[in-house]
Enzyme design. Structure first.
Site, short mmCIF file in Angstrom:
data_model
loop_
_atom_site.label_atom_id
_atom_site.label_comp_id
_atom_site.label_asym_id
_atom_site.label_seq_id
_atom_site.Cartn_x
_atom_site.Cartn_y
_atom_site.Cartn_z
N ARG A 112 22.71 40.45 -1.63
CA ARG A 112 21.81 41.53 -1.21
C ARG A 112 21.01 42.09 -2.37
O ARG A 112 19.83 42.39 -2.23
CB ARG A 112 22.63 42.62 -0.51
CG ARG A 112 23.03 42.19 0.87
CD ARG A 112 23.99 43.11 1.59
NE ARG A 112 24.19 42.58 2.95
CZ ARG A 112 24.92 43.17 3.89
NH1 ARG A 112 25.55 44.30 3.64
NH2 ARG A 112 25.02 42.61 5.08
N TYR A 159 16.78 38.78 6.39
CA TYR A 159 18.03 38.05 6.11
C TYR A 159 18.97 38.80 5.17
O TYR A 159 18.61 39.85 4.65
CB TYR A 159 17.77 36.60 5.72
CG TYR A 159 17.09 36.22 4.43
CD1 TYR A 159 16.86 37.11 3.39
CD2 TYR A 159 16.68 34.89 4.25
CE1 TYR A 159 16.26 36.68 2.22
CE2 TYR A 159 16.07 34.48 3.08
CZ TYR A 159 15.87 35.38 2.06
OH TYR A 159 15.28 34.96 0.92
N GLU A 160 20.16 38.28 5.02
CA GLU A 160 21.24 38.97 4.27
C GLU A 160 21.54 40.35 4.85
O GLU A 160 21.89 41.28 4.13
CB GLU A 160 20.88 39.10 2.79
CG GLU A 160 20.64 37.79 2.07
CD GLU A 160 21.86 36.89 2.01
OE1 GLU A 160 22.99 37.39 2.16
OE2 GLU A 160 21.69 35.67 1.83
N GLY A 161 21.46 40.44 6.16
CA GLY A 161 21.64 41.74 6.83
C GLY A 161 20.30 42.43 6.91
O GLY A 161 19.70 42.76 5.88
#
Lengths: 598, 598
Positions: free
Chosen positions: A297, A441-443
């Site tokens: 993140r 992406y990545e949350g």
């Protein structure tokens, strides 16, 4: 096409004047890290970004990855295979990795600058070493000694790459819904069966082997997130002597056509009884994956920052060269047919917003990188823990805010170009398309906001918040009453006080009703990001002011820092007023509309 | 792929309850416009958008226009030629055009709704009839009787199309730099020579002839914008009997590869002594072109609105169907593996922002459409002029704000989709790419902001401002003290007061230094747009409240209006606080940075 130039001046300022690297003297990883070493790594990395990676950015977008549906292969655009080989041979793939397995053991906060440069130059390319490093970190932290010896050296050298396999068609954010099965074999391995989607770098032709880290369920696993285990599933099984053995039962069944990052292969992976090896404890796979996710993140935030810088530079170049109209205050270049558009206040507005976002974020990112290094390597546990609280708090903020500004600044860059910005050949619209994924992406950034409010605000008895407010308050106390910097310190002090009040309000509301956490989250994260950035700008302004007072100009660099800090405080920080009011409006107006009325 | 459904309910509410169409009774164009006629046109137009245009939106993006460099032809994606024929044969190309030349003479404010639907369904397609209508308007307003008879009937019927040729490589915003030459021929025509770029619909295979309106300079023309004349340059010259004659000396030399609207041909046009016919007065061409530009700016705003609606609908459909996670307040659908993401506050936040933007803009757009109709056709000159002041004031606001929210809402739509939003097959990222141009063309949004502050604020002795503040103050006075609607009226009253103060501040500053106009412009425009939208929401809320009090629900429609109005007032209007502070920071911090420091 845009010509990226790495912002080495700003990096040098941050590393040598802004960050307190001397304070890291006790860290073993810092033993050989001198200012000269940092400078030479930055300069070499800049060359790689400018000369090796950036020239492939356009062809990557134009040609993209090609999938062969029968052979299940993915072919990279021309030039990528050779560039990847050169990149890895020069040692960049293992720069921050453990020397025990062939890495160079440099601190992460140097890796962040390199990541920014690589992503500014070629975000699609950067995904491949990025994913490999992520997979490396999981195996390094959770793998058995044998697993580490089997996989890490070839991943660090770049001969093999790595992936993370989380998402399935029915589950993205909600990993409790994972269905991929892992059935035990007699030899201690597992048979992995299922479909994973959106797997970055799941298949490509730049390496000899691909090491997939796959979340799956054991037969007797509990439902939900507590029943997920993590497996290593190599594309080619590895013989005992380390050579490559038979092809494993995992193939790339298709790749996605996407808005951007077209040379980053986004794969659907089909596992048909592929042999996998459990990593870490059974049913604890999600925890291991999240360790990596947090690092990922931060890097995702840095991706946003890198593309913002690239777009800003392109916009400045265009604005200098484009002659159009006259200054409202009278012609500035009467000898030319028109003034450069740099004379127009609204063009300046877009460029100033861009640079204030970028330089503020860069400072916050590297400051957090130092905390990350401290958390991981400081000999004193109390110091490690305190640094860790900062990192935990800032991870969702950096991921969401830096990617938001990445999208904002790349679009401002397009806007400065006018019609030329919308034309593919200009190269600037690619930045906007490429960076757009980083908000997802990545949350998603909404998930980051909920992580901030729902977890970080309440976790560790408020230690995460203290890790931010204590150093800010110390800074404010230190600068209090200093007239020369009051224009920077006073707005920060007001913002910090308002953030504390708003935080207390949110905290109370969510204790009453958990929906309030979600309702506050996105605006609250933006508010926090603005305030944290104001902290960085005030610190930079204090340094620049002192240098100027001591007669140092650094060719206008310090004056530019002051000018940009002033712009941030007067023309960007005020957005907090709206954000505070919106947070305090609460969940009511957000949740009232009947489901069927949408 | 998204399935667009025209928002007929909202249109009906606006036409029959929100707008005062009865007040237009004196207009000749309104003679045959009954509520039933409006409804049936809207319904037919919805079918065209949904069934004829939307199915071609994806292929338009995927295939795009194809240019043949030798034949200088542009081939449309499959299906477009036939759809264009059907569209025109059904009379849509001439709906608002003058009956004298074959049009149906319907009011513009109905045309705006149709334009919204068409652009929601297929913005690339919509460019062609849109440009034709623009060219029609110029010839209708400035052409000789012979020119009108020669060109208008075939343009209205859709057999011929039209273009606007302004931009050249060295000039976009600054048209004073135009170089294209017009040299007089002996027969009264002119030879046009030069290169025009970014000419939408400059060449395509859907019509028999293309009528180019071209800005060029006569040999003895003064420099700058006062030396530009306007010419009709048909692709095929027209014989005296109305049949097509020889091919004129203008070709499409290339088309642009762009971020979006790929089925809208963006042409470089090369004029090599093409025969052109002066339209209007020599050297007064820019004025004629700007008449059309103002209408085009309104329509550009509507394009943004249309794509926002399409993206919002796609996001709602996805949010209903996607099951992921559980409500923070406890499971809402315990029988399913997860709740629909509509339970999550941050998803609601994105959808509520979208609908509040869209419905507010739609009301403001149609309200302005009624003023436009009044300005053009009311028998009383004083009434015409007053309506014109509103239109002049709102034109830059609608162009910039509606296209900004178009981009914001299409991106929110992507964000609601998560990873699926970034994948081309989902169809929603196309909305974001397509709509992005609307912030740039027809005068960038920065140019709109400067038009608002630099022209509209000071023009006509403040009459433009009065045209907004007078009806708002009348509304506030009328609603004052009514408890049931105070939650909508009070925030509007505060915003109006703040806008007046900020306006006075800007006015004073720019009198002192014209740079201040530019420095204030973009934030000031956003502030004005927010306040104008608040006016629309308060008016809609008052109507909905009254209906509910009278026991009418309209299936939840009125309650949804109140809920959305409340969201706007509490969670969107507060952005004004930051905007006010930023405007009042003035030009200083924006202009301070040295040119070489960028």
């Amino acid at each position: 096409m845009p010509q990226y130039r790495a912002p080495l001046d700003d990096f040098r300022f941050l590393y040598h004047e802004f960050l307190d690297l001397d304070g890291l003297g006790e860290l073993p990883t810092m033993a050989e890290v001198s200012p000269d070493l940092i400078d030479s790594i930055l300069e070499e990395s800049a060359k790689v970004a400018q000369e090796l990676l950036q020239p492939l950015n356009e062809v990557g977008d134009r040609i993209g990855c090609k999938h062969d549906g029968e052979a299940h292969t993915v072919t990279m655009p021309e030039g990528f295979v050779e560039a990847y080989r050169q990149y890895c041979e020069a040692g960049w793939s293992g720069l921050v990795a453990d020397p025990e397995f062939g890495g160079q053991g440099l601190p992460t906060f140097i890796g962040l600058a390199i990541s920014e440069m690589n992503n500014a130059a070629n975000p699609s390319f950067s995904a491949y070493p990025g994913l490999t490093l992520g997979a490396y970190e999981v195996i390094h932290a959770y793998g058995s000694e044998e697993q580490k010896q089997t996989y890490l050296p070839n991943m660090i050298s770049g001969q093999w790459s790595g992936t993370m396999n989380l998402t399935e068609p029915q589950c993205g954010t909600d990993l409790g819904l994972i269905r991929t099965k892992a059935e035990p074999n007699e030899d201690g391995s597992y048979s992995i069966t299922g479909t994973k989607i959106w797997i970055t770098a799941g298949e490509h032709d730049m390496v000899d082997n691909i090491v997939h880290l796959v979340l799956a369920r054991l037969p007797d696993a509990p439902e939900g997130t507590r029943g997920i285990s993590l497996f290593i599933v190599p594309k080619f099984l590895v013989n005992e002597d380390g050579t490559l053995g038979e092809r494993n039962g995992v193939v790339c069944s298709s790749i996605e056509k996407k808005m951007g990052i077209k040379a980053s292969a986004t794969c659907e992976m089909t596992y048909s009884g592929a042999r996998g090896f459990l990593i870490g404890e059974p049913n604890r796979g999600l925890m291991a994956m999240f360790t990596m996710m947090n690092a990922a993140r931060l890097v995702t935030g840095i991706q946003g920052l890198g593309m913002a810088e690239a777009a800003y530079q392109a916009a400045v170049t265009f604005a200098r060269e484009r002659l159009q109209g006259r200054s409202l205050g009278g012609a500035k270049s009467p000898d030319k047919p028109a003034d450069s558009i740099l004379v127009h206040p609204d063009v300046r507005r877009m460029l100033m917003i861009s640079r204030a976002h970028i330089e503020g974020a860069r400072a916050l990112g590297l400051y957090t990188g130092v905390q990350l290094e401290t958390e991981q390597h400081h000999p004193d546990e109390a110091v490690r823990r305190k640094a860790g609280y900062w990192v935990e708090l800032m991870t969702p903020i950096i991921k969401a805010h830096f990617t938001d500004i990445g999208f904002e600044v790349t679009n401002l860059g397009m806007q400065v170009h006018g019609g030329a910005g919308y034309v593919t050949d200009t190269g600037v619209e690619q930045f906007a398309r490429d960076v757009r994924i980083t908000q997802i992406y990545e949350g998603t950034n909404g998930v980051q906001a909920l992580d901030l409010v729902g977890r970080k605000l309440v976790a560790n008895n408020g230690e995460n918040l203290k890790a931010f407010f204590e150093p800010v308050q110390a800074f404010l106390a230190e600068q209090s009453g200093k007239e020369a910097v009051a224009e920077f310190v006073t707005p920060l002090a007001e913002a910090v006080q308002a953030l504390q009040e708003t935080t207390a309000w949110v905290y109370q509301q969510m204790a009453r009703d958990p929906i309030e956490a979600g309702a506050a989250s996105s605006d609250y994260l933006k508010l926090f990001a603005l305030t944290a950035t104001a902290f960085m700008w005030a610190r930079m302004a204090v340094i620049a002011r002192a240098k100027l007072d001591a007669g140092e100009t650094r060719g206008g660099f310090y004056q530019a820092k002051l000018d940009t800090a002033r712009f941030f405080m007067t023309r960007m920080l005020p957005d907090r007023l709206g954000l505070e009011a919106k947070v305090k409006a609460g969940a009511g107006p957000m949740m009232a509309l009947a489901d069927e009325a949408f």
